[in-house]
Write a protein that holds these residues in place. Structure first.
Motif, PDB file in Angstrom:
ATOM      1  N   MET A 117       1.026  -1.446  -0.097  1.00 22.87           N
ATOM      2  CA  MET A 117      -0.205  -0.145  -0.046  1.00 22.87           C
ATOM      3  C   MET A 117       0.731   1.347  -0.037  1.00 22.87           C
ATOM      4  SD  MET A 117      -2.988  -1.045  -0.173  1.00 22.87           S
ATOM      5  CE  MET A 117      -3.743  -2.659   0.050  1.00 22.87           C
ATOM      6  N   GLU A 118       2.250   1.212  -0.005  1.00 22.99           N
ATOM      7  CA  GLU A 118       3.065   2.280   0.277  1.00 22.99           C
ATOM      8  C   GLU A 118       2.972   3.300  -0.983  1.00 22.99           C
ATOM      9  OE1 GLU A 118       7.734   2.810   0.896  1.00 22.99           O
ATOM     10  OE2 GLU A 118       6.955   1.057   1.974  1.00 22.99           O
ATOM     11  N   SER A 119       2.770   2.772  -2.085  1.00 18.98           N
ATOM     12  CA  SER A 119       2.682   3.601  -3.317  1.00 18.98           C
ATOM     13  C   SER A 119       1.285   4.296  -3.324  1.00 18.98           C
ATOM     14  CB  SER A 119       2.946   2.961  -4.753  1.00 18.98           C
ATOM     15  OG  SER A 119       1.913   2.171  -4.761  1.00 18.98           O
ATOM     16  N   ARG A 120       0.390   3.670  -2.765  1.00 22.23           N
ATOM     17  CA  ARG A 120      -0.937   4.295  -2.793  1.00 22.23           C
ATOM     18  C   ARG A 120      -1.023   5.204  -1.845  1.00 22.23           C
ATOM     19  NH1 ARG A 120      -4.878  -1.016  -3.473  1.00 22.23           N
ATOM     20  NH2 ARG A 120      -3.832  -1.642  -5.552  1.00 22.23           N
ATOM     21  N   ILE A 121      -0.232   5.413  -0.383  1.00 21.13           N
ATOM     22  CA  ILE A 121      -0.273   6.116   0.547  1.00 21.13           C
ATOM     23  C   ILE A 121       0.427   7.607   0.061  1.00 21.13           C
ATOM     24  CG2 ILE A 121       0.818   6.711   2.737  1.00 21.13           C
ATOM     25  CD1 ILE A 121       0.061   3.871   3.660  1.00 21.13           C
ATOM     26  N   GLN A 122       1.551   7.223  -0.790  1.00 16.65           N
ATOM     27  CA  GLN A 122       2.119   8.338  -1.365  1.00 16.65           C
ATOM     28  C   GLN A 122       1.240   9.342  -2.423  1.00 16.65           C
ATOM     29  OE1 GLN A 122       4.996   9.570  -0.584  1.00 16.65           O
ATOM     30  NE2 GLN A 122       5.060  10.918  -2.063  1.00 16.65           N
ATOM     31  N   LYS A 123       0.609   8.477  -3.225  1.00 18.42           N
ATOM     32  CA  LYS A 123      -0.488   9.154  -3.963  1.00 18.42           C
ATOM     33  C   LYS A 123      -1.404   9.973  -3.161  1.00 18.42           C
ATOM     34  CE  LYS A 123      -0.583   5.882  -7.467  1.00 18.42           C
ATOM     35  NZ  LYS A 123      -1.427   4.690  -8.383  1.00 18.42           N
ATOM     36  N   ILE A 124      -1.983   9.529  -2.029  1.00 16.56           N
ATOM     37  CA  ILE A 124      -2.608  10.324  -1.161  1.00 16.56           C
ATOM     38  C   ILE A 124      -1.890  11.641  -0.794  1.00 16.56           C
ATOM     39  CG2 ILE A 124      -3.643  10.320   0.897  1.00 16.56           C
ATOM     40  CD1 ILE A 124      -5.267   8.750  -0.860  1.00 16.56           C
ATOM     41  N   ARG A 125      -0.791  11.399  -0.566  1.00 15.95           N
ATOM     42  CA  ARG A 125       0.001  12.670  -0.175  1.00 15.95           C
ATOM     43  C   ARG A 125       0.340  13.678  -1.133  1.00 15.95           C
ATOM     44  NH1 ARG A 125       3.678   8.751   3.899  1.00 15.95           N
ATOM     45  NH2 ARG A 125       2.432   9.044   5.799  1.00 15.95           N
ATOM     46  N   GLU A 126       0.395  13.045  -2.303  1.00 17.95           N
ATOM     47  CA  GLU A 126       0.537  14.038  -3.340  1.00 17.95           C
ATOM     48  C   GLU A 126      -0.667  14.779  -3.633  1.00 17.95           C
ATOM     49  OE1 GLU A 126       1.733  11.499  -6.593  1.00 17.95           O
ATOM     50  OE2 GLU A 126       3.756  11.029  -5.941  1.00 17.95           O
ATOM     51  N   THR A 127      -1.816  14.218  -3.396  1.00 15.51           N
ATOM     52  CA  THR A 127      -3.230  14.798  -3.536  1.00 15.51           C
ATOM     53  C   THR A 127      -3.304  15.714  -2.283  1.00 15.51           C
ATOM     54  OG1 THR A 127      -4.230  12.907  -4.261  1.00 15.51           O
ATOM     55  CG2 THR A 127      -5.707  14.344  -3.314  1.00 15.51           C
ATOM     56  N   LEU A 128      -2.682  15.615  -1.242  1.00 21.42           N
ATOM     57  CA  LEU A 128      -2.738  16.477  -0.014  1.00 21.42           C
ATOM     58  C   LEU A 128      -2.070  17.984  -0.641  1.00 21.42           C
ATOM     59  CD1 LEU A 128      -1.900  14.164   3.122  1.00 21.42           C
ATOM     60  CD2 LEU A 128      -4.225  15.293   2.339  1.00 21.42           C
ATOM     61  N   LYS A 129      -1.058  17.754  -1.194  1.00 20.85           N
ATOM     62  CA  LYS A 129      -0.183  18.640  -1.717  1.00 20.85           C
ATOM     63  C   LYS A 129      -0.907  19.605  -2.654  1.00 20.85           C
ATOM     64  CE  LYS A 129       4.393  16.666  -0.762  1.00 20.85           C
ATOM     65  NZ  LYS A 129       5.631  16.428  -1.105  1.00 20.85           N
ATOM     66  N   ASP A 130      -1.543  18.874  -3.532  1.00 20.37           N
ATOM     67  CA  ASP A 130      -1.867  19.417  -4.535  1.00 20.37           C
ATOM     68  C   ASP A 130      -3.308  20.165  -4.148  1.00 20.37           C
ATOM     69  OD1 ASP A 130      -0.557  18.331  -6.598  1.00 20.37           O
ATOM     70  OD2 ASP A 130      -1.897  16.530  -7.046  1.00 20.37           O
ATOM     71  N   LYS A 131      -4.094  19.812  -3.081  1.00 22.56           N
ATOM     72  CA  LYS A 131      -5.385  20.547  -2.762  1.00 22.56           C
ATOM     73  C   LYS A 131      -5.217  21.091  -1.538  1.00 22.56           C
ATOM     74  CE  LYS A 131      -8.581  17.020  -4.631  1.00 22.56           C
ATOM     75  NZ  LYS A 131      -9.464  18.299  -5.359  1.00 22.56           N
ATOM     76  N   ASN A 132      -3.714  21.393  -1.062  1.00 28.84           N
ATOM     77  CA  ASN A 132      -3.413  22.333   0.178  1.00 28.84           C
ATOM     78  C   ASN A 132      -4.115  21.904   1.279  1.00 28.84           C
ATOM     79  OD1 ASN A 132      -2.029  24.402   1.338  1.00 28.84           O
ATOM     80  ND2 ASN A 132      -3.646  25.809   1.258  1.00 28.84           N
ATOM     81  N   LEU A 133      -4.309  20.412   1.513  1.00 27.01           N
ATOM     82  CA  LEU A 133      -4.735  19.868   2.816  1.00 27.01           C
ATOM     83  C   LEU A 133      -3.639  19.547   3.633  1.00 27.01           C
ATOM     84  CD1 LEU A 133      -7.266  17.638   0.985  1.00 27.01           C
ATOM     85  CD2 LEU A 133      -7.788  19.817   2.297  1.00 27.01           C
ATOM     86  N   ASP A 134      -4.139  19.436   5.071  1.00 28.01           N
ATOM     87  CA  ASP A 134      -3.240  19.011   6.120  1.00 28.01           C
ATOM     88  C   ASP A 134      -3.468  17.331   6.448  1.00 28.01           C
ATOM     89  OD1 ASP A 134      -2.047  21.403   6.670  1.00 28.01           O
ATOM     90  OD2 ASP A 134      -3.774  21.661   7.831  1.00 28.01           O
ATOM     91  N   CYS A 135      -4.589  16.901   5.983  1.00 23.00           N
ATOM     92  CA  CYS A 135      -5.049  15.528   6.254  1.00 23.00           C
ATOM     93  C   CYS A 135      -6.092  15.172   5.453  1.00 23.00           C
ATOM     94  CB  CYS A 135      -5.215  15.701   8.002  1.00 23.00           C
ATOM     95  SG  CYS A 135      -5.798  13.873   8.556  1.00 23.00           S
ATOM     96  N   MET A 136      -6.206  14.002   5.423  1.00 26.65           N
ATOM     97  CA  MET A 136      -7.271  13.271   4.541  1.00 26.65           C
ATOM     98  C   MET A 136      -7.976  12.156   5.265  1.00 26.65           C
ATOM     99  SD  MET A 136      -7.225  11.571   0.809  1.00 26.65           S
ATOM    100  CE  MET A 136      -6.386  13.006  -0.058  1.00 26.65           C
ATOM    101  N   LEU A 137      -9.444  12.096   5.558  1.00 31.54           N
ATOM    102  CA  LEU A 137      -9.935  11.101   6.128  1.00 31.54           C
ATOM    103  C   LEU A 137     -10.885  10.176   5.116  1.00 31.54           C
ATOM    104  CD1 LEU A 137     -11.272  10.194   8.816  1.00 31.54           C
ATOM    105  CD2 LEU A 137     -13.179  11.820   8.772  1.00 31.54           C
ATOM    106  N   LEU A 138     -10.593   8.992   5.107  1.00 30.11           N
ATOM    107  CA  LEU A 138     -11.347   8.071   4.422  1.00 30.11           C
ATOM    108  C   LEU A 138     -12.230   6.959   5.209  1.00 30.11           C
ATOM    109  CD1 LEU A 138      -8.384   7.812   1.967  1.00 30.11           C
ATOM    110  CD2 LEU A 138     -10.400   9.350   1.551  1.00 30.11           C
ATOM    111  N   TYR A 139     -13.518   6.741   4.858  1.00 26.33           N
ATOM    112  CA  TYR A 139     -14.019   5.847   5.315  1.00 26.33           C
ATOM    113  C   TYR A 139     -14.904   4.971   4.542  1.00 26.33           C
ATOM    114  CZ  TYR A 139     -17.823   8.957   6.615  1.00 26.33           C
ATOM    115  OH  TYR A 139     -18.891   9.568   6.803  1.00 26.33           O
ATOM    116  N   LYS A 140     -15.260   5.476   3.012  1.00 25.44           N
ATOM    117  CA  LYS A 140     -16.061   4.919   1.979  1.00 25.44           C
ATOM    118  C   LYS A 140     -15.408   3.500   2.023  1.00 25.44           C
ATOM    119  CE  LYS A 140     -17.444   5.016  -2.565  1.00 25.44           C
ATOM    120  NZ  LYS A 140     -17.761   5.861  -3.899  1.00 25.44           N
TER     121      LYS A 140
END
Length: 355
Positions: free
Chosen positions: A1-24
């Motif tokens: 899952m490491e590469s997927r977590i890295q994609k999440i972090r790239e999305t955080l940067k793109d959207k200027n977010l500090d954190c992402m909450l997922l539960y779907k």
């Protein structure tokens, strides 16, 4: 899952977010590997945490590799834990948050701004990796075996619901965990219903029979439709089938990187319209398939994004004549670097099933 977590972090940067909450469930599984029913993925720029209650702690420790596991409870709920983080902008799944949840978060999260992710995870999931494609391929193989089996089972006098139960039982025996959607078994005039879920109607000689079904294997879906005749076909039944098959083949042969879902839809729709049945093809040509049975990309008139290698889609034109019958033919397809690969191997030859 490491590469997927890295994609999440790239999305955080793109959207200027500090954190992402997922539960779907599908997004949660995609990022963490968790297959239970309750849990939250929280990813920041430098941490990955999985939160769940006591029922799933041990399961999460096994499945969620690379995540810190945090137990939540009535005394220490999700909002309490999130307030301990040094964050001000939290990305949430706006299409999966109820009004009650949003209200609760807004009241209990201290100075944390809730920001819609705008379907970011769904967009990340559109390109499948090798493991995902292997799982979808296996789900498609199980469905193919089920079609071969059911052709030996179908006969006049049995009910549509019996056919559906036989297919479901067979697929589970072959390794499927469940159906990927409510199965469609529609016969006779009911085959003109695009979503004719199996009923108590009995099969009769001369019926057109449409089977639209799929299963879930290791979390991933398959989807296939085949149509055949029980007994001897009329000329009109043969005509409609031939038109749908021509439309399906022309669209399939056009699948490649760069083409859009809207363009594929137009190719199939043009064939059907020129034969005089345009008014009887009322749905889109297809859809993306993965952890969900319907996901991106759009394979219809809304599909403006070009296809890319690794996308898994369906191609499923149909003609539905009220009061007579309908035909749909659907294959599951992977977009490759130089074209496409069809995962649905079941025959598409015109079948008159004599019993």
């Amino acid at each position: 899952m490491e590469s997927r977590i890295q994609k999440i972090r790239e999305t955080l940067k793109d959207k200027n977010l500090d954190c992402m909450l997922l539960y779907k469930p599908e997004n949660r599984r995609y990022v963490s590997g968790f297959t239970g029913t309750t849990g939250y993925v929280v990813v920041t720029h430098d941490e990955a945490k999985f939160m769940t209650d006591f029922r799933y702690i041990e399961q999460a420790k096994t499945q969620c590799q690379g995540f810190e596991i945090i137990e939540i409870s009535k005394e220490k709920p999700l909002t309490y834990v999130l307030n301990q983080f040094q964050i001000s902008k939290l990305g949430i799944e706006e299409d999966h948050v109820t009004y009650g949840q949003y209200k609760d978060y807004s009241m209990k999260l201290d100075q944390i701004e809730l920001i819609a992710l705008d379907g970011a995870l769904t967009k990340l999931r559109v390109i499948k990796d090798e493991d995902e494609i292997n799982n979808i391929t296996q789900a498609a193989r199980i469905a193919d075996k089920a079609f071969i089996h059911i052709l030996k089972y179908v006969k006049p006098g049995i009910m549509e619901i019996e056919v559906a139960l036989e297919i479901e039982s067979f697929m589970k025996q072959k390794g499927a965990s469940k159906l990927s959607f409510d199965m469609i078994v529609a016969s006779g005039e009911r085959s003109a219903l695009p979503h004719g879920v199996a009923s108590n109607k009995t099969l009769s000689l001369g019926d057109t029979i449409t089977l639209d079904f799929g299963c879930v294997y290791n979390g991933y879906c398959s989807d296939m439709t085949r149509t055949f005749i029980l007994g001897q076909a009329t000329e009109k039944q043969k005509e409609i089938y031939a038109i749908v098959l021509e439309a399906q083949n022309k669209a399939l042969q056009s699948v490649r990187p760069g083409i859009t879902g809207a363009e594929l839809d137009e190719i199939a729709r043009d064939v059907i319209s020129k034969k005089g049945y345009g008014a009887y093809f009322g749905h889109g040509l297809g859809h993306g398939v993965g952890l969900e049975i319907h996901e991106l990309p759009h394979i219809n008139q809304l599909g403006k994004e070009p296809l890319a290698p690794g996308m898994v889609i369906t191609i499923e034109p149909g003609i539905y004549v009220p009061g007579f019958s309908g035909v749909r033919i659907e294959d599951l397809v992977v977009v490759t670097h130089d074209g496409y690969e069809v995962l649905s191997k079941s025959t598409k030859e015109f079948i008159e099933l004599n019993r």
